[in-house]
Design a protein around this motif. Structure first.
Motif, PDB file in Angstrom:
ATOM      1  N   SER A 154     -17.885 -19.498-100.514  1.00 46.29           N
ATOM      2  CA  SER A 154     -17.056 -18.368 -99.983  1.00 46.29           C
ATOM      3  C   SER A 154     -15.630 -18.348 -99.698  1.00 46.29           C
ATOM      4  O   SER A 154     -14.849 -17.426 -99.774  1.00 46.29           O
ATOM      5  CB  SER A 154     -17.798 -18.735 -98.467  1.00 46.29           C
ATOM      6  OG  SER A 154     -19.189 -18.591 -98.323  1.00 46.29           O
ATOM      7  N   ALA A 155     -15.029 -19.562 -99.775  1.00 45.41           N
ATOM      8  CA  ALA A 155     -13.614 -19.955 -99.823  1.00 45.41           C
ATOM      9  C   ALA A 155     -13.018 -19.047-101.030  1.00 45.41           C
ATOM     10  O   ALA A 155     -12.107 -18.379-100.886  1.00 45.41           O
ATOM     11  CB  ALA A 155     -13.474 -21.020 -99.668  1.00 45.41           C
ATOM     12  N   ALA A 156     -13.660 -19.471-102.251  1.00 39.63           N
ATOM     13  CA  ALA A 156     -13.435 -18.776-103.332  1.00 39.63           C
ATOM     14  C   ALA A 156     -13.467 -17.297-103.607  1.00 39.63           C
ATOM     15  O   ALA A 156     -12.515 -16.774-104.038  1.00 39.63           O
ATOM     16  CB  ALA A 156     -14.104 -19.519-104.692  1.00 39.63           C
ATOM     17  N   SER A 157     -14.411 -16.709-102.966  1.00 32.63           N
ATOM     18  CA  SER A 157     -14.618 -15.263-102.760  1.00 32.63           C
ATOM     19  C   SER A 157     -13.716 -14.510-102.046  1.00 32.63           C
ATOM     20  O   SER A 157     -12.999 -13.708-102.300  1.00 32.63           O
ATOM     21  CB  SER A 157     -16.002 -15.075-102.153  1.00 32.63           C
ATOM     22  OG  SER A 157     -17.193 -15.579-103.077  1.00 32.63           O
ATOM     23  N   ILE A 158     -13.501 -15.177-100.815  1.00 34.52           N
ATOM     24  CA  ILE A 158     -12.211 -14.688-100.247  1.00 34.52           C
ATOM     25  C   ILE A 158     -11.001 -14.751-100.692  1.00 34.52           C
ATOM     26  O   ILE A 158     -10.169 -13.870-100.473  1.00 34.52           O
ATOM     27  CB  ILE A 158     -12.122 -15.442 -98.839  1.00 34.52           C
ATOM     28  CG1 ILE A 158     -13.728 -15.292 -97.892  1.00 34.52           C
ATOM     29  CG2 ILE A 158     -11.088 -15.035 -97.846  1.00 34.52           C
ATOM     30  CD1 ILE A 158     -13.377 -16.119 -96.555  1.00 34.52           C
ATOM     31  N   ALA A 159     -10.663 -15.859-101.258  1.00 34.12           N
ATOM     32  CA  ALA A 159      -9.281 -15.850-102.064  1.00 34.12           C
ATOM     33  C   ALA A 159      -9.159 -14.772-103.105  1.00 34.12           C
ATOM     34  O   ALA A 159      -8.116 -14.453-103.372  1.00 34.12           O
ATOM     35  CB  ALA A 159      -9.318 -17.293-102.660  1.00 34.12           C
TER      36      ALA A 159
ATOM     37  N   LEU B 279      -8.563 -11.469-101.629  1.00 31.22           N
ATOM     38  CA  LEU B 279      -7.237 -11.262-101.055  1.00 31.22           C
ATOM     39  C   LEU B 279      -6.397 -11.247-102.141  1.00 31.22           C
ATOM     40  O   LEU B 279      -5.269 -10.553-102.014  1.00 31.22           O
ATOM     41  CB  LEU B 279      -6.807 -12.544-100.307  1.00 31.22           C
ATOM     42  CG  LEU B 279      -7.586 -12.798 -98.823  1.00 31.22           C
ATOM     43  CD1 LEU B 279      -7.219 -14.089 -98.182  1.00 31.22           C
ATOM     44  CD2 LEU B 279      -7.304 -11.772 -98.043  1.00 31.22           C
ATOM     45  N   THR B 280      -6.403 -12.351-103.291  1.00 28.56           N
ATOM     46  CA  THR B 280      -5.755 -11.715-104.437  1.00 28.56           C
ATOM     47  C   THR B 280      -5.635 -10.411-104.890  1.00 28.56           C
ATOM     48  O   THR B 280      -4.686  -9.755-105.286  1.00 28.56           O
ATOM     49  CB  THR B 280      -6.240 -12.806-105.492  1.00 28.56           C
ATOM     50  OG1 THR B 280      -5.923 -14.396-105.067  1.00 28.56           O
ATOM     51  CG2 THR B 280      -5.127 -12.894-106.923  1.00 28.56           C
ATOM     52  N   LEU B 281      -6.983  -9.834-104.870  1.00 33.81           N
ATOM     53  CA  LEU B 281      -7.176  -8.493-105.527  1.00 33.81           C
ATOM     54  C   LEU B 281      -6.365  -7.341-104.596  1.00 33.81           C
ATOM     55  O   LEU B 281      -5.655  -6.672-105.008  1.00 33.81           O
ATOM     56  CB  LEU B 281      -8.515  -8.004-105.536  1.00 33.81           C
ATOM     57  CG  LEU B 281      -8.969  -6.665-105.984  1.00 33.81           C
ATOM     58  CD1 LEU B 281      -8.504  -6.677-107.395  1.00 33.81           C
ATOM     59  CD2 LEU B 281     -10.516  -6.648-106.134  1.00 33.81           C
ATOM     60  N   ILE B 282      -6.361  -7.678-103.409  1.00 34.74           N
ATOM     61  CA  ILE B 282      -5.785  -6.681-102.528  1.00 34.74           C
ATOM     62  C   ILE B 282      -4.257  -6.757-102.441  1.00 34.74           C
ATOM     63  O   ILE B 282      -3.518  -5.787-102.607  1.00 34.74           O
ATOM     64  CB  ILE B 282      -5.976  -7.033-100.821  1.00 34.74           C
ATOM     65  CG1 ILE B 282      -7.349  -6.565-100.667  1.00 34.74           C
ATOM     66  CG2 ILE B 282      -5.374  -6.477 -99.859  1.00 34.74           C
ATOM     67  CD1 ILE B 282      -8.141  -7.064 -99.465  1.00 34.74           C
ATOM     68  N   GLN B 283      -3.837  -8.098-102.492  1.00 36.43           N
ATOM     69  CA  GLN B 283      -2.343  -8.394-102.966  1.00 36.43           C
ATOM     70  C   GLN B 283      -1.885  -7.679-104.291  1.00 36.43           C
ATOM     71  O   GLN B 283      -0.837  -7.130-104.162  1.00 36.43           O
ATOM     72  CB  GLN B 283      -2.109  -9.653-102.830  1.00 36.43           C
ATOM     73  CG  GLN B 283      -0.471  -9.917-102.999  1.00 36.43           C
ATOM     74  CD  GLN B 283      -0.197 -11.576-103.016  1.00 36.43           C
ATOM     75  OE1 GLN B 283      -1.188 -12.301-102.949  1.00 36.43           O
ATOM     76  NE2 GLN B 283       0.899 -11.905-102.734  1.00 36.43           N
ATOM     77  N   THR B 284      -2.536  -7.652-105.144  1.00 34.29           N
ATOM     78  CA  THR B 284      -2.168  -7.133-106.231  1.00 34.29           C
ATOM     79  C   THR B 284      -2.161  -5.525-106.273  1.00 34.29           C
ATOM     80  O   THR B 284      -1.340  -5.132-106.880  1.00 34.29           O
ATOM     81  CB  THR B 284      -3.348  -7.505-107.625  1.00 34.29           C
ATOM     82  OG1 THR B 284      -3.496  -8.932-107.695  1.00 34.29           O
ATOM     83  CG2 THR B 284      -2.938  -6.794-108.783  1.00 34.29           C
TER      84      THR B 284
END
Length: 417
Positions: free
Chosen positions: A395-400, A403-408
């Motif tokens: 779950s933590a990896a999926s959330i990260a 978030l990385t995709l959104i930031q990009t």
């Protein structure tokens, strides 16, 4: 302690004869009956009662008539003493407070084992002839209450016992309707079938389903029956193998061998099993019932044999026992899980079973087991999501990642302008 003519006169059981005379006398005194009248009830029906015993048994009994003028006289006295002492043992408070029996708790356990031995069974008619006020409904209630207390799992309150563990006296007759499904009928008291003996009553109570079938279960069973030709070769698999392909265990909350079911979901499935208490008396109880089912003159569907064989096929290793314990299906009062596994492997050897008893359940297990896609998904979950930590990490990896995709995306958007 012997009951009936088979072991009567055995020198190693001489102490039991003294206790039987004492308990018979207490029963007669407590009920206010007259011994002469009770004995006359037996004598008047002795020819019919003799018909319940094999000729070899009667011949053996007649070989020694010391103190008696005839076989009939000896047999009638024997049935009077054994019947009255058994009725005294069956009184509801005996399992709770054995004090009036003048024996200790460890001796009481031996007595309870002896009264249910196949070779110790008295014709149920003997109990009816000796029962106070000749009230048959009260007698069946007394005997079923006694057996309920023996069969119920520890820690249950009495109302729960009556509801979940065994059916009441009005549910002892079972019928099969036109579609062949199992039903429990409620016969009128006037025509309800009398048990052959106490062990026969125990068998009826254990083998009767505790829960009526629902429409969904009936449809599933009919569908499963239609698939019999499709799954000709079915092999049992232990619990660890079933768990590996996404088959989970669930308790039926009852102790009836007929309360077994299999429900299939999108990716996983659930095998529902009845609860079982494993203690020092389990081997005796099942071996005794198995011996009764195998009697040539007892027509039955081998439900106990089939159940023990099914459980033996599921339990190969201590890990299988541990899984049953974790799901509150098995209560281990015996010792180690390894001992329980060995016990089932012993009592489940070379049994005569009814292939139709759990055929639908086995077919559904086989179908799920053979579905490679469900198996792959189940194994994936088992290997990667078998603990809360792996789920949290995923779950933590999926959330990260999200978030990385959104930031990009937000970073690229101004550059595009």
């Amino acid at each position: 302690m012997s009951k009936g003519p088979i072991h009567h006169g055995n020198k190693s059981l001489k102490l039991g004869e003294k206790y039987k005379l004492m308990w018979a006398a207490k029963y007669i005194k407590n009920t206010g009956s007259i011994q002469r009248d009770l004995h006359k009830n037996i004598v008047d029906n002795i020819d019919k009662l003799k018909g319940h015993f094999d000729d070899d048994v009667l011949t053996l009994t007649g070989n020694s008539l010391e103190g008696f003028d005839s076989l009939e006289e000896k047999l009638s006295w024997m049935l009077l003493v054994d019947g009255c002492s058994l009725l005294y043992i069956l009184e509801k408070d005996r399992l709770v407070e054995p004090g009036p029996m003048d024996i200790k708790v460890d001796q009481l356990a031996i007595v309870m084992v002896d009264v249910l031995l196949l070779e110790n069974q008295l014709p149920y008619e003997v109990l009816e002839l000796l029962w106070k006020d000749n009230n048959k409904s009260e007698l069946i209630k007394s005997t079923t209450n006694f057996l309920e207390c023996l069969w119920a799992r520890p820690g249950k309150s009495q109302p729960e016992k009556e509801k979940d563990v065994v059916p009441n006296e009005s549910q002892l007759e079972k019928e099969d309707d036109e579609e062949g499904q199992h039903n429990v009928s409620i016969p009128n008291e006037s025509h309800s079938k009398t048990p052959t003996h106490l062990l026969d009553l125990q068998h009826k109570m254990i083998a009767t389903a505790s829960k009526p079938k629902t429409k969904s279960n009936e449809t599933a069973d009919m569908k499963g029956s239609q698939e019999k030709n499709k799954f000709e070769m079915i092999t049992y698999r232990n619990i660890q193998d079933l768990k590996a392909v996404g088959i989970r265990l669930k308790s039926s909350k009852t102790q009836s061998p007929r309360d077994m079911d299999f429900c299939e979901g999108w990716f996983a499935a659930t095998l529902t099993l009845p609860e079982i208490v494993v203690d020092d008396t389990l081997a005796f109880t099942y071996l005794n019932l198995i011996a009764y089912e195998m009697c040539p003159d007892f027509k039955n569907d081998y439900v106990i044999c089939s159940y023990v064989a099914f459980m033996e096929s599921l339990i190969d290793h201590p890990e299988d026992v541990k899984e049953l314990r974790s799901k509150r299906i098995l209560l281990n009062c015996l010792g180690s899980d390894e001992e329980v596994a060995k016990l089932f492997n012993i009592i489940g050897t070379d049994l005569t079973t009814n292939i139709d008893t759990y055929y639908d359940v086995r077919c559904k297990i086989n179908k799920h087991y053979s579905n490679r896609y469900k198996t792959w998904i189940a194994k994936g979950f088992e290997n990667h999501f078998s603990s809360p930590w792996t789920i949290i990490a995923f779950s933590a990896a999926s959330i990260a990642l999200v978030l990385t995709l959104i930031q990009t995306l937000f970073t690229i958007h101004p550059a595009c302008k």
